[in-house]
Design an enzyme around this catalytic site. Structure first.
Site, PDB file in Angstrom:
ATOM      1  N   LYS A  35      -5.256   6.109  -4.328  1.00  0.00           N
ATOM      2  CA  LYS A  35      -5.856   5.769  -2.611  1.00  0.00           C
ATOM      3  C   LYS A  35      -5.348   5.850  -1.563  1.00  0.00           C
ATOM      4  O   LYS A  35      -5.603   5.909  -0.814  1.00  0.00           O
ATOM      5  CB  LYS A  35      -5.007   3.710  -3.154  1.00  0.00           C
TER       6      LYS A  35
ATOM      7  N   ASN B  18      -6.678   7.636   1.619  1.00  0.00           N
ATOM      8  CA  ASN B  18      -6.021   7.086   2.679  1.00  0.00           C
ATOM      9  C   ASN B  18      -5.645   8.598   3.403  1.00  0.00           C
ATOM     10  O   ASN B  18      -5.980   8.760   4.829  1.00  0.00           O
ATOM     11  CB  ASN B  18      -4.784   6.454   2.671  1.00  0.00           C
TER      12      ASN B  18
ATOM     13  N   SER C  78      -7.303   0.464   8.576  1.00  0.00           N
ATOM     14  CA  SER C  78      -5.663   0.111   8.333  1.00  0.00           C
ATOM     15  C   SER C  78      -5.322  -0.122   9.802  1.00  0.00           C
ATOM     16  O   SER C  78      -4.541  -0.015  10.466  1.00  0.00           O
ATOM     17  CB  SER C  78      -5.781   0.011   7.532  1.00  0.00           C
TER      18      SER C  78
ATOM     19  N   ASN D 109       0.806  -0.816   0.113  1.00  0.00           N
ATOM     20  CA  ASN D 109      -0.171  -0.181   0.021  1.00  0.00           C
ATOM     21  C   ASN D 109       0.625   1.377  -0.348  1.00  0.00           C
ATOM     22  O   ASN D 109       1.893   1.223   0.148  1.00  0.00           O
ATOM     23  CB  ASN D 109      -1.022  -0.107   1.349  1.00  0.00           C
TER      24      ASN D 109
HETATM   25  P1  NAP Z   1       0.619  -9.160   7.027  1.00  0.00           P
HETATM   26  O1  NAP Z   1      -0.877  -9.480   7.468  1.00  0.00           O
HETATM   27  O2  NAP Z   1       1.056  -8.146   8.289  1.00  0.00           O
HETATM   28  O3  NAP Z   1       1.343  -9.884   6.316  1.00  0.00           O
HETATM   29  C1  NAP Z   1       2.829  -9.370   6.359  1.00  0.00           C
HETATM   30  C2  NAP Z   1       3.095 -11.457   5.897  1.00  0.00           C
HETATM   31  O4  NAP Z   1       4.467 -10.278   5.524  1.00  0.00           O
HETATM   32  C3  NAP Z   1       3.620 -11.996   7.134  1.00  0.00           C
HETATM   33  O5  NAP Z   1       3.558 -12.847   7.237  1.00  0.00           O
HETATM   34  C4  NAP Z   1       5.737 -11.038   7.534  1.00  0.00           C
HETATM   35  O6  NAP Z   1       5.935 -12.179   9.099  1.00  0.00           O
HETATM   36  C5  NAP Z   1       5.602 -11.017   5.795  1.00  0.00           C
HETATM   37  N1  NAP Z   1       7.044 -10.710   5.947  1.00  0.00           N
HETATM   38  C6  NAP Z   1       7.736  -9.582   6.579  1.00  0.00           C
HETATM   39  N2  NAP Z   1       9.079  -9.645   6.175  1.00  0.00           N
HETATM   40  C7  NAP Z   1       9.468 -10.444   4.872  1.00  0.00           C
HETATM   41  C8  NAP Z   1      10.665 -11.272   5.298  1.00  0.00           C
HETATM   42  N3  NAP Z   1      11.827 -10.567   5.325  1.00  0.00           N
HETATM   43  N4  NAP Z   1      10.777 -12.811   4.844  1.00  0.00           N
HETATM   44  C9  NAP Z   1       9.245 -12.950   4.813  1.00  0.00           C
HETATM   45  N5  NAP Z   1       8.579 -13.138   5.271  1.00  0.00           N
HETATM   46  C10 NAP Z   1       8.144 -11.272   5.551  1.00  0.00           C
HETATM   47  O7  NAP Z   1       0.826  -7.648   5.972  1.00  0.00           O
HETATM   48  P2  NAP Z   1      -0.853  -7.565   4.880  1.00  0.00           P
HETATM   49  O8  NAP Z   1      -2.093  -6.910   5.835  1.00  0.00           O
HETATM   50  O9  NAP Z   1      -0.329  -8.213   4.503  1.00  0.00           O
HETATM   51  O10 NAP Z   1      -0.360  -6.403   4.105  1.00  0.00           O
HETATM   52  C11 NAP Z   1       0.730  -6.440   3.307  1.00  0.00           C
HETATM   53  C12 NAP Z   1       0.668  -5.687   2.406  1.00  0.00           C
HETATM   54  O11 NAP Z   1      -0.884  -5.600   1.327  1.00  0.00           O
HETATM   55  C13 NAP Z   1       0.478  -3.755   2.829  1.00  0.00           C
HETATM   56  O12 NAP Z   1       1.609  -2.804   2.512  1.00  0.00           O
HETATM   57  C14 NAP Z   1      -1.348  -3.841   3.666  1.00  0.00           C
HETATM   58  O13 NAP Z   1      -0.925  -2.011   3.196  1.00  0.00           O
HETATM   59  C15 NAP Z   1      -1.611  -3.874   2.200  1.00  0.00           C
HETATM   60  N6  NAP Z   1      -2.631  -4.152   1.628  1.00  0.00           N
HETATM   61  C16 NAP Z   1      -3.267  -5.409   2.975  1.00  0.00           C
HETATM   62  C17 NAP Z   1      -4.620  -5.409   2.807  1.00  0.00           C
HETATM   63  C18 NAP Z   1      -5.292  -6.361   3.326  1.00  0.00           C
HETATM   64  O14 NAP Z   1      -6.677  -6.691   3.886  1.00  0.00           O
HETATM   65  N7  NAP Z   1      -4.559  -7.029   4.636  1.00  0.00           N
HETATM   66  C19 NAP Z   1      -5.378  -4.971   2.027  1.00  0.00           C
HETATM   67  C20 NAP Z   1      -5.057  -4.003   0.789  1.00  0.00           C
HETATM   68  C21 NAP Z   1      -3.473  -3.656   1.281  1.00  0.00           C
HETATM   69  P3  NAP Z   1       5.488 -12.819   9.557  1.00  0.00           P
HETATM   70  O15 NAP Z   1       4.409 -13.218   9.320  1.00  0.00           O
HETATM   71  O16 NAP Z   1       6.678 -13.987  10.038  1.00  0.00           O
HETATM   72  O17 NAP Z   1       5.773 -11.318  10.675  1.00  0.00           O
END
Ligand code: NAP
Length: 303
Positions: free
Chosen positions: A182, A186, A250, A103
């Site tokens: 977006k 935000n 979020s 994001n």
């Molecule tokens: P999240 O649930 O926190 O997941 C991020 C994942 O990345 C975690 O599993 C974390 O591992 C892993 N990670 C971080 N560094 C790593 C590394 N070096 N090697 C391996 N794994 C690593 O985040 P998310 O909600 O999916 O968000 C991801 C992006 O999508 C963000 O920018 C967010 O703003 C965007 N987004 C999310 C949504 C939503 O609904 N979730 C919607 C639109 C956009 P650990 O489990 O070990 O911590």
């Protein structure tokens, strides 16, 4: 061709499960041997949809695995993206495609600089997912993902995989404008929802403050050459506030749970872009100061 997915979190898990159940080869890349062992102990990744949980035994590895990565979905938070990409750089050959799900703005340039010989495809998603346990993802809201490449308008052939996996998506000729739009939405909603500690709907009571912010955000978008992203911004902010009235943003959820926010890639990116252009946006800058002070009081990172 295998889909390597770094980050078995909310969006990474949602993509991985749908690609895998469409019969496409998927491999998860987890942080380290400890996370890999924890994942294997669970027997796979669980996706909950409409209250029904199903486990997908998707193979996983660490970043140090020796195999080449021709296609990568980078599904970590914006603040982790550059380091994660750098760790995988030796495995990404000259013709690899990397899809960036982060994001906001700023992390994509940092990743592209690290992966100069890969094709970086930017994504902007309105799908909603969260984790309710380790390696357990709940699909919380249907949405759509725009993909695009600012350097090359040719859509990649693998979009057919997304079609097969029923991942709603479209190819955008102007993905940067979509990401800026977006980001502006935000900036107008999320920081205020944190400062007023409220659901999005309660922001309807702060219409004047939001109108002033939208006016400044519109000036910023125009100064950045994103005139189309500035069109009717305030109207769309009002629509989003109405449509998501019952939700916590979020950023609000991150702060409430004591988690790091992506502020540097949202409001921080907007303020830095204004400063670089010598553009005075006093309300946006005051909002950033208030939000940073709020995060500092809670002991949360300011970047
Ligand atoms: P999240 O649930 O926190 O997941 C991020 C994942 O990345 C975690 O599993 C974390 O591992 C892993 N990670 C971080 N560094 C790593 C590394 N070096 N090697 C391996 N794994 C690593 O985040 P998310 O909600 O999916 O968000 C991801 C992006 O999508 C963000 O920018 C967010 O703003 C965007 N987004 C999310 C949504 C939503 O609904 N979730 C919607 C639109 C956009 P650990 O489990 O070990 O911590």
């Amino acid at each position: 061709m295998t889909w390597h997915i770094l980050g078995a979190g909310s969006l990474g898990g949602l993509w991985a499960a749908r690609l895998a159940r469409a019969g496409l080869p998927v491999r998860l890349i987890l942080r380290d041997a400890q996370r890999l062992a924890a994942y294997r102990a669970q027997g796979g990744l669980t996706l909950v949809e409409d209250g029904v949980a199903r486990r997908y035994p998707i193979p996983a590895e660490t970043p140090q695995h020796p195999a080449a990565i021709p296609r990568l979905l980078l599904a970590c938070k914006a603040y982790d993206a550059e380091a994660a990409a750098a760790a995988l750089a030796p495995r990404l050959g000259g013709h690899s495609d990397v899809v960036l799900l982060q994001n906001g703005l700023g992390s994509q340039d940092a990743v592209a600089a690290r992966l100069a010989s890969s094709r970086c495809i930017l994504a902007s998603s309105t799908e909603g997912a969260f984790r309710d346990g380790d390696f357990r993802v709940v699909f919380a809201g249907a949405g759509f993902t725009w993909l695009g490449d600012p350097r090359d308008p040719t859509p990649p052939a693998w979009l057919a995989d997304l079609q097969a996996a029923a991942i709603p998506h479209g190819w955008s000729a102007d993905i940067l404008s979509r990401l800026w739009r977006k980001l502006a939405l935000n900036c107008a909603i999320n920081p205020l929802s944190v400062l007023y500690d409220c659901r999005n709907g309660a922001l309807a009571g702060h219409a004047e403050e939001i109108a002033d912010l939208c006016a400044e955000l519109g000036r910023l978008l125009e100064a950045c050459g994103r005139t189309e992203a500035a069109l009717d911004l305030r109207d769309e902010v009002t629509r989003v506030i109405e449509a998501t009235a019952g939700n916590f943003s979020s950023m609000h959820q991150d702060v409430a749970r004591g988690r790091r926010t992506e502020i540097a890639y949202l409001l921080g990116h907007a303020c830095a872009a204004a400063a670089r252009r010598g553009l005075a946006l006093p309300r946006l800058q005051a909002l950033q100061r208030r939000l940073r002070a709020h995060l500092e009081r809670r002991g949360l990172p300011l970047d």
